[in-house]
Scaffold this active site. Structure first.
Site, mmCIF file in Angstrom:
data_model
loop_
_atom_site.group_PDB
_atom_site.id
_atom_site.type_symbol
_atom_site.label_atom_id
_atom_site.label_comp_id
_atom_site.label_asym_id
_atom_site.label_seq_id
_atom_site.Cartn_x
_atom_site.Cartn_y
_atom_site.Cartn_z
ATOM 1 N N ARG A 1 0.952 -0.900 -0.371
ATOM 2 C CA ARG A 1 0.201 -0.344 -0.281
ATOM 3 C C ARG A 1 0.569 1.336 0.162
ATOM 4 N NH1 ARG A 1 -5.086 -1.638 4.142
ATOM 5 N NH2 ARG A 1 -6.755 -2.072 2.252
ATOM 6 N N LYS B 1 -15.401 -14.643 7.225
ATOM 7 C CA LYS B 1 -17.048 -14.579 7.576
ATOM 8 C C LYS B 1 -17.277 -14.123 6.891
ATOM 9 C CE LYS B 1 -17.607 -11.782 11.438
ATOM 10 N NZ LYS B 1 -17.723 -10.871 11.861
ATOM 11 N N GLY C 1 -6.976 -5.958 0.157
ATOM 12 C CA GLY C 1 -5.256 -6.247 1.244
ATOM 13 C C GLY C 1 -5.207 -7.205 1.554
ATOM 14 N N GLY D 1 -12.239 -4.253 1.221
ATOM 15 C CA GLY D 1 -13.768 -3.912 1.898
ATOM 16 C C GLY D 1 -14.212 -2.739 0.681
#
Ligand code: AMP
Length: 394
Positions: A37, A200, A352, A376
């Site tokens: 990043r 998840k 990421g 996200g």
């Protein structure tokens, strides 16, 4: 999604530029484990510097929730940024100090502000509190450049409100990321497949639901797949499971069948008696022991996933297929990454964690069509949501 304003729309000569970057890199024992990043932020910084601006970099690290936590200081990140740029990057530990520095900053000077999430107002749900902080930040610059793609889905003061207070444009990273996502959304080459993994299932339900109308194939692995297997009646031992999602998962499976979307689930998995970096055993999905934990997809499934991926002309992948941090549970993720780089078309690694996973497994970013910096943010874009940080730069 309307397109973002380009850097070329602003004149940066002699201007103080506030650059919202995404420097939220993974750390282990205080060491940066993947600086992807930081590297992704370099082209915009170089451009602004060469265009004659002084630059104040604003970014966050982790979730300090408004408290000053030394382990989440941006100082080591600013040092790495300086090393990668081969230039001095000074550091301001708060807004007041940054004000003194930016007031007399010369063209080409670069300063990094301390973790903006040490300010509780940055992530506040209260619009007025965020606006108040954005106003203080706006006094630090003349122009705003939004280049923190990993944070554009957040309605945070430095991402959303600040952009509206100053003349603004998107940095190269945000412009490129939005272009790729737009390519995935409008008119993708077919067949279009999506591969989802990670921990998840609840994080990915919305994207799966939205993509059911857009893709031909969804392959599911990682910890999240065990909720699917359990919802279908398989015994999954002590594997990750979110029983409150069973109904949604069953509805997804039914809708996929009605629409002719293939949902590819593993037929075998690799399990271990403990969540530890030990050797596992391969079992069919009907052979998971009561005390066992599924930590990767099995070899048969890896092959099936790879074959399905290679048939696609557009693929989006988010989330590892297993606990790739453990050496005996990397093969599923490796197989998917290897298939992705053979795709004849656009293969996008989204996120990421997935990006860090492929680098940890020895792949290079250049092996893939595109490696996104924001998991996200990409997922929310593909869910069809408006992203505040992109709206502000449009
Ligand atoms: P996410 O942030 O949701 O993409 O999740 C990434 C994490 O999921 C990685 O750290 C993996 O170790 C973890 N993960 C992948 N597969 C499993 C699994 N079968 N059980 C538990 N965790 C998993």
């Amino acid at each position: 999604m309307t397109s973002v304003k380009q850097l070329s729309s602003l004149d940066f000569t002699g201007k103080r530029v506030i650059l919202r970057a995404d420097l939220n890199v993974p750390l282990k024992d205080g060491e940066i484990t993947d600086d992807g990043r930081i590297r992704a932020s370099l082209p915009t910084i170089e451009y602004l510097r060469e265009a004659g601006a002084s630059i104040l970099v604003i970014a966050h690290l982790g979730r300090p929730k408004g408290e000053r936590k030394s382990e989440l200081s941006l100082k080591p990140i600013a040092e790495r940024l300086g090393k990668l740029l081969g230039r001095e990057v000074s550091f301001s530990s708060d807004i007041n100090q940054a004000l003194k520095v930016t007031e007399r900053a010369q063209p080409g000077e670069i300063t990094c502000l301390e973790n903006i999430r040490f300010e509780a107002a940055e992530t506040s749900k209260d619009d007025a509190e965020r606006l108040e902080l954005a106003k203080r930040l706006a006094s630090l610059g003349d122009l705003y450049v939004g280049d923190g793609f990993g944070a554009v889905h957040r309605k945070h003061a430095s991402v959303f409100e600040l952009a509206s207070l100053l003349p603004h444009a998107a940095g190269f990273l945000v412009a490129k990321e939005s272009e790729i996502l737009e390519n995935l959304t409008s008119n993708p080459l077919r067949p279009y497949g999506v591969v989802l993994g990670g921990a998840k299932v609840s994080d990915k339900i919305a994207v799966i639901t939205n993509l059911l109308d857009r893709v031909e194939m969804i392959a599911i692995g990682g910890g999240m797949v065990f909720t699917f297997l359990a919802a279908k009646g398989y015994k999954i031992g002590k594997s990750l499971c979110e029983p409150e999602q069973f109904d949604v998962v069953r509805a997804i499976l039914t809708r996929a069948e009605q629409r002719g979307v293939e949902i590819l689930l593993p037929t075998d998995v690799k399990v271990a008696p403990e969540f530890k970096d030990i050797n596992g055993r391969v079992v069919g999905i009907d052979g998971i022991g009561e005390e066992e934990i599924g930590l990767d997809i099995g070899p048969q499934s890896s092959l099936a996933f790879a074959n399905a991926i290679k048939k696609c002309r557009t693929v989006f992948w988010n989330g590892p297929m297993g606990v790739f941090e453990f050496s005996d549970f990397q093969e599923g993720t490796r197989a998917v990454a290897d298939a992705l780089r053979q795709v004849d078309g656009l293969a996008v690694v989204g996120g990421g964690d997935s990006a860090a996973a492929i680098r940890a497994l020895g792949f290079a970013d250049s092996d893939f069509g595109y490696v996104s910096t924001g998991g996200g943010a990409s997922l929310e874009y593909l869910e069809g949501k408006e992203l505040p940080g992109l709206v502000a730069l449009s």
